[in-house]
Write an enzyme that holds these catalytic residues in place. Sequence first.
Site, PDB file in Angstrom:
ATOM      1  CG  ASP A   1      -0.290 -19.032 -35.176  1.00 55.31           C
ATOM      2  OD1 ASP A   1      -0.692 -19.852 -34.562  1.00 55.31           O
ATOM      3  OD2 ASP A   1       0.440 -18.136 -34.930  1.00 55.31           O
TER       4      ASP A   1
ATOM      5  CE1 TYR B   1       2.726 -12.954 -32.402  1.00 56.08           C
ATOM      6  CE2 TYR B   1       1.974 -14.132 -34.411  1.00 56.08           C
ATOM      7  CZ  TYR B   1       2.506 -14.209 -32.910  1.00 56.08           C
ATOM      8  OH  TYR B   1       2.792 -15.559 -32.599  1.00 56.08           O
TER       9      TYR B   1
ATOM     10  CE  LYS C   1      -0.640 -17.550 -31.396  1.00 53.58           C
ATOM     11  NZ  LYS C   1      -0.203 -17.117 -32.957  1.00 53.58           N
TER      12      LYS C   1
ATOM     13  CG  HIS D   1      -0.101 -14.355 -27.429  1.00 55.89           C
ATOM     14  ND1 HIS D   1      -0.086 -13.359 -28.540  1.00 55.89           N
ATOM     15  CD2 HIS D   1       0.772 -15.213 -27.777  1.00 55.89           C
ATOM     16  CE1 HIS D   1       0.884 -13.577 -29.243  1.00 55.89           C
ATOM     17  NE2 HIS D   1       1.736 -14.662 -28.760  1.00 55.89           N
TER      18      HIS D   1
END
Length: 303
Positions: A58, A63, A92, A125
């Site tokens: 994931d 990120y 996401k 997200h």
Amino acid sequence: MAYNKGTLTGGDIMTIPTVTLNNGLKMPQLGMGVWKTSNRDAKQAVTMAIKDGYTLIDTAKQYGNEAGVGEGIQEGLKATGKSREDLFITTKVFNGDQGYQPTLDAIEGQLDALQTDYVDLLLMHWPVNGLYNATWWAMEEIYAAGKAKAIGVCNFNVERLSDLLDNGSVVPAVNQIEFNPRIHQDDVRDLCRQHNIQVEAWSPLGGGAALSNPTIQTIADAHQKTVAQVILRWELQQGLVVIPKSVHEERIIANQRVFDFTLTDTEMATIFSLNTEEHAIWYDKFKWSGNPNGVDDYIDNRD
């Protein structure tokens, strides 16, 4: 924190069970999260995780490590002889990419970074006000085109999830929410059950406050397990998908060794009683906006 069984190696990895999503896709119930991990560390952690038996990975554009995850996937596949189809990759839609056309435009770059033609699960997200329905319509097109085998959401509360259900054509397969012994979000989980939406826990270990809890420690001692293993087992027995994060191989392996014991009804209830509904993210400050830098300013550093 000490781990039982001495120094852990990947030699006796357990089989990870799956859950079946509302479109029939099977999703591993335990996977590897890479939040707040650099590209270099993400590559290393993902490579180790695949070698140690993980198939669910994931990540997210927010990120900043999709490229590292993509490299780690390739290294892991090479080391194990597995194929892309053996993995379950989640990413996401970034808040700054939300809206109909921006979402359609962004997916190609994300797939390139991950070195794949499709993701198994594409999540929104955050429910950015004024944009999340249009973002969802674009995600439905991505799903129809086969670039995502399932689509879902993250951090949707009852109000916004209800609105999405009213305005979309595809019921989300997953709602990934903050869940651990300190926060349960029962109202959100109830709505997800009504619509056969799989709940996935981020921050499943709840950070230091949960990992140092003496009540859970007592339960862990009774099973000769760690507190982290007991927390993950507690969530798995509820049917949740969990994605604990670590860059340390011993913990990556230990987090997977949670299928060889069962918590009693009394132990489950004891951990349930620890709920304080205490978010790591202060939603009132986030205000469901389209902050292009994500929400990291409002996040406590919890695994």
